[in-house]
Design a protein around this motif. Structure first.
Motif, PDB file in Angstrom:
ATOM      1  N   VAL A 119      -2.366  -6.954   4.656  1.00 59.24           N
ATOM      2  CA  VAL A 119      -1.715  -6.560   3.395  1.00 59.24           C
ATOM      3  C   VAL A 119      -0.699  -7.639   2.988  1.00 59.24           C
ATOM      4  O   VAL A 119      -0.673  -8.097   1.840  1.00 59.24           O
ATOM      5  CB  VAL A 119      -1.003  -5.191   3.529  1.00 59.24           C
ATOM      6  N   LEU A 126      -0.011  -5.286  -5.523  1.00 51.93           N
ATOM      7  CA  LEU A 126      -0.663  -4.140  -4.883  1.00 51.93           C
ATOM      8  C   LEU A 126      -1.820  -4.626  -4.019  1.00 51.93           C
ATOM      9  O   LEU A 126      -2.687  -5.357  -4.487  1.00 51.93           O
ATOM     10  CB  LEU A 126      -1.192  -3.158  -5.940  1.00 51.93           C
ATOM     11  N   ALA A 127      -1.789  -4.237  -2.754  1.00 48.96           N
ATOM     12  CA  ALA A 127      -2.885  -4.562  -1.838  1.00 48.96           C
ATOM     13  C   ALA A 127      -3.160  -3.327  -1.001  1.00 48.96           C
ATOM     14  O   ALA A 127      -2.258  -2.796  -0.356  1.00 48.96           O
ATOM     15  CB  ALA A 127      -2.514  -5.749  -0.962  1.00 48.96           C
ATOM     16  N   LEU A 128      -4.405  -2.857  -1.036  1.00 44.41           N
ATOM     17  CA  LEU A 128      -4.781  -1.675  -0.260  1.00 44.41           C
ATOM     18  C   LEU A 128      -6.051  -1.988   0.523  1.00 44.41           C
ATOM     19  O   LEU A 128      -6.908  -2.730   0.049  1.00 44.41           O
ATOM     20  CB  LEU A 128      -5.055  -0.485  -1.200  1.00 44.41           C
ATOM     21  N   THR A 129      -6.144  -1.398   1.704  1.00 43.07           N
ATOM     22  CA  THR A 129      -7.308  -1.643   2.536  1.00 43.07           C
ATOM     23  C   THR A 129      -8.464  -0.764   2.063  1.00 43.07           C
ATOM     24  O   THR A 129      -8.300   0.439   1.932  1.00 43.07           O
ATOM     25  CB  THR A 129      -6.985  -1.329   4.003  1.00 43.07           C
ATOM     26  N   ALA A 130      -9.613  -1.383   1.810  1.00 42.95           N
ATOM     27  CA  ALA A 130     -10.790  -0.618   1.407  1.00 42.95           C
ATOM     28  C   ALA A 130     -11.678  -0.343   2.626  1.00 42.95           C
ATOM     29  O   ALA A 130     -12.147   0.771   2.826  1.00 42.95           O
ATOM     30  CB  ALA A 130     -11.570  -1.370   0.342  1.00 42.95           C
ATOM     31  N   LYS A 131     -11.894  -1.363   3.435  1.00 37.73           N
ATOM     32  CA  LYS A 131     -12.757  -1.234   4.614  1.00 37.73           C
ATOM     33  C   LYS A 131     -12.200  -2.080   5.742  1.00 37.73           C
ATOM     34  O   LYS A 131     -11.475  -3.041   5.507  1.00 37.73           O
ATOM     35  CB  LYS A 131     -14.165  -1.770   4.299  1.00 37.73           C
ATOM     36  N   ALA A 132     -12.578  -1.741   6.949  1.00 37.11           N
ATOM     37  CA  ALA A 132     -12.247  -2.597   8.089  1.00 37.11           C
ATOM     38  C   ALA A 132     -13.288  -2.418   9.178  1.00 37.11           C
ATOM     39  O   ALA A 132     -13.745  -1.303   9.435  1.00 37.11           O
ATOM     40  CB  ALA A 132     -10.862  -2.254   8.627  1.00 37.11           C
ATOM     41  N   ASP A 192     -14.143   2.964  -6.626  1.00 41.63           N
ATOM     42  CA  ASP A 192     -13.586   4.219  -6.175  1.00 41.63           C
ATOM     43  C   ASP A 192     -12.062   4.199  -6.021  1.00 41.63           C
ATOM     44  O   ASP A 192     -11.479   5.180  -5.623  1.00 41.63           O
ATOM     45  CB  ASP A 192     -14.235   4.620  -4.843  1.00 41.63           C
ATOM     46  N   LYS A 193     -11.431   3.078  -6.318  1.00 42.50           N
ATOM     47  CA  LYS A 193      -9.975   3.008  -6.135  1.00 42.50           C
ATOM     48  C   LYS A 193      -9.222   3.169  -7.447  1.00 42.50           C
ATOM     49  O   LYS A 193      -8.019   3.335  -7.450  1.00 42.50           O
ATOM     50  CB  LYS A 193      -9.573   1.648  -5.543  1.00 42.50           C
ATOM     51  N   GLN A 194      -9.897   3.086  -8.571  1.00 45.66           N
ATOM     52  CA  GLN A 194      -9.310   3.029  -9.928  1.00 45.66           C
ATOM     53  C   GLN A 194      -7.993   2.269  -9.970  1.00 45.66           C
ATOM     54  O   GLN A 194      -6.935   2.864  -9.828  1.00 45.66           O
ATOM     55  CB  GLN A 194      -9.012   4.421 -10.514  1.00 45.66           C
TER      56      GLN A 194
ATOM     57  N   ILE B 134     -14.420   1.375   9.558  1.00 50.45           N
ATOM     58  CA  ILE B 134     -13.722   2.395   8.777  1.00 50.45           C
ATOM     59  C   ILE B 134     -13.755   2.077   7.297  1.00 50.45           C
ATOM     60  O   ILE B 134     -13.906   0.920   6.894  1.00 50.45           O
ATOM     61  CB  ILE B 134     -12.262   2.544   9.248  1.00 50.45           C
ATOM     62  N   ARG B 135     -13.654   3.124   6.519  1.00 53.60           N
ATOM     63  CA  ARG B 135     -13.617   2.972   5.054  1.00 53.60           C
ATOM     64  C   ARG B 135     -12.555   3.901   4.491  1.00 53.60           C
ATOM     65  O   ARG B 135     -12.517   5.085   4.832  1.00 53.60           O
ATOM     66  CB  ARG B 135     -14.964   3.373   4.447  1.00 53.60           C
ATOM     67  N   PHE B 136     -11.710   3.343   3.645  1.00 49.38           N
ATOM     68  CA  PHE B 136     -10.724   4.160   2.932  1.00 49.38           C
ATOM     69  C   PHE B 136     -11.316   4.454   1.560  1.00 49.38           C
ATOM     70  O   PHE B 136     -11.465   3.547   0.735  1.00 49.38           O
ATOM     71  CB  PHE B 136      -9.398   3.410   2.816  1.00 49.38           C
ATOM     72  N   ILE B 137     -11.675   5.718   1.332  1.00 47.63           N
ATOM     73  CA  ILE B 137     -12.431   6.065   0.128  1.00 47.63           C
ATOM     74  C   ILE B 137     -11.522   6.229  -1.079  1.00 47.63           C
ATOM     75  O   ILE B 137     -11.821   5.764  -2.161  1.00 47.63           O
ATOM     76  CB  ILE B 137     -13.229   7.374   0.318  1.00 47.63           C
ATOM     77  N   GLN B 139      -7.097   6.701  -2.216  1.00 45.66           N
ATOM     78  CA  GLN B 139      -5.697   6.718  -1.792  1.00 45.66           C
ATOM     79  C   GLN B 139      -5.249   8.132  -1.461  1.00 45.66           C
ATOM     80  O   GLN B 139      -5.628   9.077  -2.127  1.00 45.66           O
ATOM     81  CB  GLN B 139      -4.812   6.194  -2.924  1.00 45.66           C
TER      82      GLN B 139
END
Lengths: 194, 194
Positions: A119, A126-132, A192-194, B134-137, B139
């Motif tokens: 991050v 703005l930085a958000l994790t989508a996958k890992a 899916d994060k809008q 993992i996936r964060f779908i 927030q």
């Protein structure tokens, strides 16, 4: 040139403010007193020692650089960062990080160090994790120091995500690998994060 | 039959010890007093209300069942578990779980809930995470309650690992998916975990 204590401490303070990297030895010479006297002066004035001052300056620099989160929300201590390029942090494994029975570091702390570095390296508000995708290569034990190295390997993939690869080491031994797909605010996104 | 207060409270305590699931209404009838009196008695005796007692009994049952870690090391609260089958936990997202600026839950807390549930479900003394995808779908926000559901989908894969799939929901909306590959002690292992 000798001065009285009050005058010396006043000038000592100013000198360190101007040049935080001056050593106690250099100060002692400048003020014609012993190194011990300088140490006592610093103690009385609550001025940390050189090593701490360097660390503070460095942390302040990193704090000013980070855009995606405040530095105190990074898990571990950042020791190097170039936004959208690479970053390094260290995390000392303490009692609160390990399973009580085995003294093995819990996975989510290694994940948290790596993920928050992924991050932090993003040059965006703005930085958000989508996958890992992550792998725990070997157990990390109480007392070990984990050095996490993050590299941005693709600033914008087909989905507009930034791919950050993090490798964590104890000494030179690889203990953790994570590849993080990061959503960031400046790329248009209809998913899916809008 | 009426008794004096001291005698009633003594018997009330014994009754609840024998049957922790008795309601205040049943107790009132048994002791020929009002429900309000029973409540005051419980308050004076520091006996929690029925709902809390059920929860305590349930938590104690789960604590006795878990083998891979003590229940207090599970992130979130376990509300159902069958070892090597499935488990459910809830985590209420509080201020300490979110980014200060955006009030969005930090990824490592959702990961920690899911990962510790994947550890807890393992019917073995030692369970360690080897890999996770993992996936964060979407927030998750401050104040939301995350329900994580873990399912053991393969107790022993080709490498002797147990595969646990965790899906986390807010209300009925999927917010997180994780697939965890778990190393456990009872399978012979010559790989990277020694």
């Amino acid at each position: 040139m000798r001065r009285n204590k009050k005058e010396r401490q006043k000038q000592l303070k100013e000198t360190i403010m101007e040049n935080p990297f001056i050593t106690d030895e250099e100060l002692a010479e400048k003020f014609s007193v012993s190194v011990q006297t300088i140490r006592l002066d610093r103690l009385e004035l609550s001025i940390p020692e050189l090593r701490e001052r360097i660390k503070n300056v460095a942390q302040q620099n990193f704090a000013d650089q980070l855009r995606s989160l405040p530095i105190e929300e990074v898990i571990g201590e950042i020791i190097d960062i170039e936004l959208d390029q690479q970053a390094i942090s260290i995390l000392d494994i303490k009692r609160e990080h390990v399973f009580s029975r085995t003294h093995i570091a819990r996975g989510h702390h290694l994940f948290a160090q790596a993920n928050s570095l992924a991050v932090a390296v993003i040059n965006d508000e703005l930085a958000l994790t989508a996958k890992a995708n992550i792998r725990f290569i070997r157990q990390v034990k109480l007392g070990e120091r984990v050095v996490a190295k993050a590299k941005v390997i693709n600033k914008e993939d087909a989905k507009g995500r930034t791919i950050v690869k993090v490798k964590s080491y104890v000494h030179k031994e690889l203990v953790f690998i994570g590849e993080f797909s990061m959503f960031r605010s400046n790329f248009t996104e209809t998913g899916d994060k809008q």
